[in-house]
Scaffold this active site. Structure first.
Site, PDB file in Angstrom:
ATOM      1  N   HIS A  39       0.714  -1.129   0.138  1.00 41.37           N
ATOM      2  CA  HIS A  39       0.058  -0.148   0.071  1.00 41.37           C
ATOM      3  C   HIS A  39       1.034   1.171  -0.095  1.00 41.37           C
ATOM      4  O   HIS A  39       0.346   2.310  -0.391  1.00 41.37           O
ATOM      5  CB  HIS A  39      -1.068   0.109   1.183  1.00 41.37           C
ATOM      6  CG  HIS A  39      -0.313   0.351   2.418  1.00 41.37           C
ATOM      7  ND1 HIS A  39      -0.018  -0.551   3.522  1.00 41.37           N
ATOM      8  CD2 HIS A  39      -0.111   1.502   3.347  1.00 41.37           C
ATOM      9  CE1 HIS A  39       0.557  -0.122   4.372  1.00 41.37           C
ATOM     10  NE2 HIS A  39       0.475   1.214   4.323  1.00 41.37           N
TER      11      HIS A  39
ATOM     12  N   ASP B  50       0.391  -7.634   1.594  1.00 35.81           N
ATOM     13  CA  ASP B  50       0.653  -6.173   1.596  1.00 35.81           C
ATOM     14  C   ASP B  50       2.173  -6.050   1.708  1.00 35.81           C
ATOM     15  O   ASP B  50       2.622  -5.279   2.315  1.00 35.81           O
ATOM     16  CB  ASP B  50       0.074  -5.513   2.911  1.00 35.81           C
ATOM     17  CG  ASP B  50       0.210  -3.972   2.969  1.00 35.81           C
ATOM     18  OD1 ASP B  50       0.187  -3.472   1.832  1.00 35.81           O
ATOM     19  OD2 ASP B  50      -0.032  -3.313   3.596  1.00 35.81           O
TER      20      ASP B  50
ATOM     21  N   SER C 172       4.766   2.626   7.985  1.00 32.13           N
ATOM     22  CA  SER C 172       4.291   1.214   7.041  1.00 32.13           C
ATOM     23  C   SER C 172       5.560   1.087   6.309  1.00 32.13           C
ATOM     24  O   SER C 172       6.209   1.836   5.545  1.00 32.13           O
ATOM     25  CB  SER C 172       3.354   1.660   6.173  1.00 32.13           C
ATOM     26  OG  SER C 172       2.095   1.844   7.026  1.00 32.13           O
TER      27      SER C 172
END
Length: 467
Positions: free
Chosen positions: A117, A147, A221
């Site tokens: 993402h 992911d 992230s």
């Protein structure tokens, strides 16, 4: 005075415990003191961080996206009434910038692990090292299911983190999170492993998350979760943040899972998942009574797809799968993740309980069919009373949207009481788009908690939450 002496004694004991906690995991020493003690003899992580932080990078992504327009803007009468200029033939794209973190895992090849993402839809990806050097990165491959994405940079004199064994983690182990939260580069936080095997964050995902209370925030992230020996055990991925920031609940993709995905991304540029061909659900005490099996954990087979790997292996509806290749199965989501990480043509050993007897079955995973789809009748029941069909030519907004139409609705039914109306178009389930009734049922099968439907009702788009 005795109380003061007692309190000082408690403080000294606490300091000794902290010193031992941080000093014990690392055996290497400097010339005159343990690695985790500074010149004054106080515990410190500075020497460890000096070694590992150069391998954690900042990732900035440039992308061009077309803004979504309100359907009313397509109506010539609406535009003429409000004296709006003619509708352009093509919506003007806009440039977007986003940022995240990444981890160098192979210095020789320049491989950088991050989240899917973070780099999704990126036209240009720039990796910035700790020493401020910048490199344009090539996207080797990306896997939305886990992911995980893999980048490659051409750089010299870089360092990488050694992959640790995430399967050996225990709840309570100390970990450090390193990344770029809110754009603050090279931020380090500490905590413990709060839980293992977490799932349910992404209905379509293959999840086995490490949960930690080390502070993780937007921008973290793709960053590193490491143990106190400097090994990478997770890629920081998600948080639960009602306030928009860290509340002590963060999640990381285990390093073993990320490594398995990386191997396939290097070889194929994508993940080619072997598939078993079963429908499954969690094993509950009620099912244990119904099937006459002693209560425990695992995943119950509810349906076997014809001509599948599962049928060839001899699996039957009602079988309880308790282990894959010797690794215990905690539930349906765990089985789906374990199978979903294995390649096409992989041989797997399934430990199964059937009619109270334990069997060992061998399956060769195939391409196509079902990986291991969970059933959830409770989610189906929430749409009881609604007749569903695919969006077709002649329906409102056909051509601009894809979704599922509520063709008819029984008055007083559960679907009607939830707020659905005849003519509604269901566009997404928990923000995951659905283009057909089959996709809607598949996504509903994976939802166990609150159900949020994105619905087009006339010119308006609304959310309906069902519990």
């Amino acid at each position: 005075m005795p109380a003061l002496v007692s309190r000082l004694g408690h403080i000294l004991v606490a300091l000794c415990i902290i010193s031992l906690t941080f000093a014990a995991p690392v055996a290497s020493q400097t010339a005159d003191r343990p690695l985790f003690q500074n010149a004054e003899g106080l515990p410190t992580l500075a020497p460890l961080l000096a070694e590992v932080t150069p391998a954690v990078v900042n990732i900035s992504v440039e992308s061009r996206q077309t803004a979504e327009m309100n359907p009313l803007f397509n109506d010539p009468f609406f535009r003429r009434f409000f004296d709006m200029p003619p509708m352009p033939q093509q919506p003007m794209p806009r440039q977007q910038m986003s940022a995240g973190s990444g981890v160098i895992v192979d210095a020789g090849e320049g491989y950088v692990l991050t989240n899917h993402h973070v780099v999704e839809n990126g036209d240009r990806i720039v990796v910035t090292l700790k020493d401020r050097r910048q490199f344009d990165a090539e996207l080797i491959g990306s896997d939305p299911g886990t992911d995980i994405a893999l980048l490659q940079i051409e750089a010299e004199d870089i360092s990488a983190l050694e992959l640790g064994n995430s399967d050996s983690l225990l709840v309570g182990d100390y970990v450090l999170a390193i990344g770029n939260p809110f754009g603050l580069e090279q931020t380090v936080t500490s905590g413990i492993v709060s839980a293992l095997g977490r799932s349910g964050l992404n209905v379509d995902g293959y999840e086995d998350f490490i949960q930690t209370d080390a502070s993780i925030n937007p921008g973290n992230s793709g960053g590193a979760l490491i143990t106190l020996d400097g090994r990478l055990v997770g890629i920081n991925t998600a948080i639960i943040a009602p306030s928009g920031g860290n509340v002590g609940i963060g999640f990381a993709v285990p390093a073993n899972m990320a490594n398995a995905v990386m191997d396939q991304l290097i070889e194929y540029g994508e993940v080619r998942r072997g598939q078993l061909g079963v429908m499954i659900q969690d094993f509950t005490p009620d099912l244990a009574d119904a099937l006459g099996i002693e209560a425990g954990v695992g995943a119950v087979v509810t349906q076997v797809e014809p001509d599948s790997a599962a049928e060839e292996a001899g699996l039957q509806p009602g079988d309880l799968i308790v282990a894959v290749d010797g690794r215990p199965v905690a539930g349906s989501a765990d089985l789906r993740s374990q199978i979903g990480l294995k390649r096409i043509d992989s041989d797997v050993e399934l430990r199964v309980i059937r009619d109270g007897e334990e069997l060992t079955l061998n399956a060769t995973l195939r391409e196509g069919g079902l990986v291991a789809t969970t059933t959830n009748e409770r989610a189906f029941d929430r749409l009881a009373g609604a007749e569903l069909r695919d969006l077709q030519p002649g329906d409102p907004f056909y051509g601009n949207l894809s979704g599922v139409v509520i063709a008819r609705l029984d008055p007083g039914s559960r679907a009607a009481r939830s707020g659905l109306e005849a003519g509604d178009i269901i566009l997404a389930v928990n923000r995951v788009p659905v283009a057909s009734v089959a996709e809607l049922r598949q996504h509903l099968a994976a939802v166990d908690g609150a159900l949020a439907l994105t619905v087009q009702r006339g010119p308006a788009r609304i959310f309906l939450v069902m519990r």
